[in-house]
Design a protein around this motif. Structure first.
Motif, mmCIF file in Angstrom:
data_model
loop_
_atom_site.group_PDB
_atom_site.id
_atom_site.type_symbol
_atom_site.label_atom_id
_atom_site.label_comp_id
_atom_site.label_asym_id
_atom_site.label_seq_id
_atom_site.Cartn_x
_atom_site.Cartn_y
_atom_site.Cartn_z
ATOM 1 N N ASP A 30 46.792 50.989 53.191
ATOM 2 C CA ASP A 30 47.327 52.252 52.694
ATOM 3 C C ASP A 30 47.879 52.028 51.294
ATOM 4 O OD1 ASP A 30 48.219 54.830 52.490
ATOM 5 O OD2 ASP A 30 50.004 54.532 53.719
ATOM 6 N N GLY A 31 46.991 52.074 50.302
ATOM 7 C CA GLY A 31 47.405 51.827 48.927
ATOM 8 C C GLY A 31 46.489 52.505 47.942
ATOM 9 N N TRP A 32 46.373 51.919 46.765
ATOM 10 C CA TRP A 32 45.511 52.434 45.707
ATOM 11 C C TRP A 32 44.359 51.478 45.486
ATOM 12 C CZ3 TRP A 32 49.394 54.133 41.315
ATOM 13 C CH2 TRP A 32 49.979 55.352 41.688
ATOM 14 N N ARG A 33 43.153 51.983 45.571
ATOM 15 C CA ARG A 33 41.965 51.190 45.271
ATOM 16 C C ARG A 33 41.999 50.772 43.806
ATOM 17 N NH1 ARG A 33 36.697 51.523 47.450
ATOM 18 N NH2 ARG A 33 35.513 49.678 46.773
ATOM 19 N N ALA A 34 41.653 49.512 43.535
ATOM 20 C CA ALA A 34 41.670 49.023 42.163
ATOM 21 C C ALA A 34 40.605 47.952 41.985
ATOM 22 C CB ALA A 34 43.041 48.453 41.802
ATOM 23 N N ILE A 35 39.900 48.009 40.874
ATOM 24 C CA ILE A 35 38.984 46.949 40.466
ATOM 25 C C ILE A 35 39.635 46.229 39.297
ATOM 26 C CG2 ILE A 35 36.699 46.396 39.551
ATOM 27 C CD1 ILE A 35 35.585 48.782 40.988
ATOM 28 N N ALA A 36 39.802 44.919 39.429
ATOM 29 C CA ALA A 36 40.496 44.110 38.430
ATOM 30 C C ALA A 36 39.488 43.315 37.608
ATOM 31 C CB ALA A 36 41.487 43.172 39.109
ATOM 32 N N PHE A 37 39.475 43.558 36.298
ATOM 33 C CA PHE A 37 38.595 42.853 35.364
ATOM 34 C C PHE A 37 39.420 41.808 34.615
ATOM 35 C CE2 PHE A 37 36.828 47.002 36.091
ATOM 36 C CZ PHE A 37 35.443 46.846 36.077
ATOM 37 N N ARG A 38 39.059 40.542 34.771
ATOM 38 C CA ARG A 38 39.734 39.461 34.034
ATOM 39 C C ARG A 38 38.812 39.006 32.906
ATOM 40 N NH1 ARG A 38 42.006 36.278 31.019
ATOM 41 N NH2 ARG A 38 43.142 34.414 31.714
ATOM 42 N N ASP A 39 39.157 39.371 31.689
ATOM 43 C CA ASP A 39 38.335 38.926 30.566
ATOM 44 C C ASP A 39 39.148 37.989 29.685
ATOM 45 O OD1 ASP A 39 39.977 40.521 28.967
ATOM 46 O OD2 ASP A 39 38.576 42.195 28.956
ATOM 47 N N SER A 40 38.572 37.549 28.611
ATOM 48 C CA SER A 40 39.231 36.563 27.761
ATOM 49 C C SER A 40 40.471 37.117 27.083
ATOM 50 C CB SER A 40 38.251 36.037 26.709
ATOM 51 O OG SER A 40 37.721 37.120 25.936
ATOM 52 N N ASP A 41 40.548 38.441 26.976
ATOM 53 C CA ASP A 41 41.683 39.068 26.303
ATOM 54 C C ASP A 41 42.824 39.436 27.245
ATOM 55 O OD1 ASP A 41 40.338 38.947 23.863
ATOM 56 O OD2 ASP A 41 39.301 40.841 24.262
ATOM 57 N N GLY A 42 42.578 39.463 28.514
ATOM 58 C CA GLY A 42 43.623 39.859 29.445
ATOM 59 C C GLY A 42 43.062 40.424 30.724
ATOM 60 N N VAL A 43 43.723 41.467 31.260
ATOM 61 C CA VAL A 43 43.361 42.046 32.551
ATOM 62 C C VAL A 43 43.328 43.568 32.424
ATOM 63 C CG1 VAL A 43 44.006 42.283 34.990
ATOM 64 C CG2 VAL A 43 44.417 40.128 33.794
ATOM 65 N N TYR A 44 42.304 44.160 33.017
ATOM 66 C CA TYR A 44 42.189 45.619 33.066
ATOM 67 C C TYR A 44 42.075 46.035 34.519
ATOM 68 C CZ TYR A 44 40.439 50.354 32.080
ATOM 69 O OH TYR A 44 40.281 51.713 32.014
ATOM 70 N N LEU A 45 42.975 46.925 34.962
ATOM 71 C CA LEU A 45 42.952 47.459 36.323
ATOM 72 C C LEU A 45 42.383 48.872 36.295
ATOM 73 C CD1 LEU A 45 46.434 46.364 37.750
ATOM 74 C CD2 LEU A 45 44.220 45.270 38.107
ATOM 75 N N GLN A 46 41.294 49.074 36.997
ATOM 76 C CA GLN A 46 40.632 50.379 37.035
ATOM 77 C C GLN A 46 40.857 51.036 38.392
ATOM 78 O OE1 GLN A 46 36.198 50.515 36.560
ATOM 79 N NE2 GLN A 46 36.394 51.897 38.322
ATOM 80 N N SER A 47 41.235 52.318 38.372
ATOM 81 C CA SER A 47 41.408 53.055 39.615
ATOM 82 C C SER A 47 40.052 53.459 40.177
ATOM 83 C CB SER A 47 42.257 54.310 39.382
ATOM 84 O OG SER A 47 41.484 55.312 38.736
#
Length: 342
Positions: A30-47
């Protein structure tokens, strides 16, 4: 290398948990779906809808940046634990916290419960690999990660599934189970998994309707609290033709007050505030028809119940003309249990 946005793979609702030699099951968190992208510059969390969640979860982006190699893309669920149970409201607070965000992240840290791997270290795309191989790679990737990044449980044992549905829905706050094929590849945007939601059957009081009184579209539901005040608890899915006709014959308009023609008193505002009706994507007041709170209906709801309301719409099952409104379970405080005596 995968770049955002990526449409997450989805699950189709089912009425029973599927079984088979190639099928495995995971808790539906019971939460928020998220795709986590780890690239050389940092982290991007996509809903799930493709929005950027990174700003709201500095604790998660830091954990990923410090423990997950560049190029990896993880799919999972953002959750916040409170007293051993998921707390969806704490996730929502992240969006409105403003300057208090860092303190909120410290006091109520989020966790990413990962369940799939879209790209491995170095950016190797894994979408075409079977789930069994993606899962094995994900486990190795998370082996040295902090507890904020965890691998979701998975089982093929239906006895374990039964244990989750019987006990974890109350103790841990899961909503059901998601079932997948071990041989299945990851198909962005496709409903190639199955989801079974834990349901309860219970009663509520009709306090209003959308549409018109004789042929209502949806029902606005309530329960009395310990002080005898009718509290708004949720809204049904649209009714079918038979249900509209059945309910329309039983509803009564709100009686006019007797003193000097004053308007009748109803415990809910008109229109219903957006925060009450759960219209987070379209935050507009909801006009409705107020009715005398004398009709009891039976409903089927999932276990996502917070702030004394069902977070998702419920399914109207039938009228309960045999049940007085004061026999409907009371709306208790969250520390007392969500559904009264049902």
């Amino acid at each position: 290398m995968l770049r955002w946005p990526v449409a997450p793979m989805l699950a189709a609702p089912v009425d029973e948990v599927p079984e088979g030699p190639d099928v495995v099951h995971e808790p539906k968190w019971d939460g928020w779906r998220a795709i986590a992208f780890r690239d050389s510059d940092g982290v991007y969390l996509q809903s799930r809808a493709g929005r950027n969640l990174s700003t709201y979860f500095p604790d998660i982006t830091r954990a990923i940046r410090e423990s997950i190699p560049a190029g990896a893309v993880l799919d999972g669920e953002l959750v916040v634990w409170e007293r051993g149970r998921t707390n969806f409201a704490q996730l929502q607070r992240r969006v409105t916290a403003g300057r208090a965000l860092l303190r909120l992240a410290r006091d109520s840290p989020a966790h990413l419960v990962a369940f799939d791997l879209l790209a491995d270290a170095g950016g190797e795309v894994t979408l075409e690999l079977p789930l069994s191989q993606r899962r094995a790679r994900l486990g190795r990737l998370l082996a040295g990660a902090p507890t904020q990044l965890t691998l979701t449980p998975q089982t093929a044992d239906m006895r374990q599934v039964s244990e989750w549905l019987t006990h974890w829905t109350v103790a841990a706050g899961i909503e059901g189970v998601v079932s997948k094929r071990l041989s299945g590849r990851y198909e962005p945007g496709r409903r190639g998994w199955w989801k079974y939601r834990t349901q309860i059957t219970t009663e509520a009081i009709a306090g209003g309707v959308t549409g018109n009184l004789r042929s209502p579209d949806t029902v606005l539901l309530g329960r009395f609290d310990r002080r005898g005040k009718l509290r708004y608890t949720g809204r049904t899915h649209p009714l079918n033709a038979g249900q509209r006709e059945e309910l329309g014959t039983m509803l009564s308009p709100l009686r006019a007050a007797r003193r000097r023609g004053a308007p009748a008193a109803h415990p809910w505002p008109q229109p219903l505030p957006p925060a009450w009706s759960g219209q987070l994507d379209r935050p507009e007041p909801l006009p409705y028809v107020q009715v005398e709170p004398t009709v009891v209906v039976e409903i089927e709801a999932d276990v996502a119940f917070e702030h004394q309301r069902w977070r998702h719409r419920v399914r109207y099952a039938r009228l309960r003309p045999d049940m007085p409104v004061y026999d409907v379970p009371l709306l208790l405080g969250e520390e007392e249990g969500y559904f009264g005596e049902t």
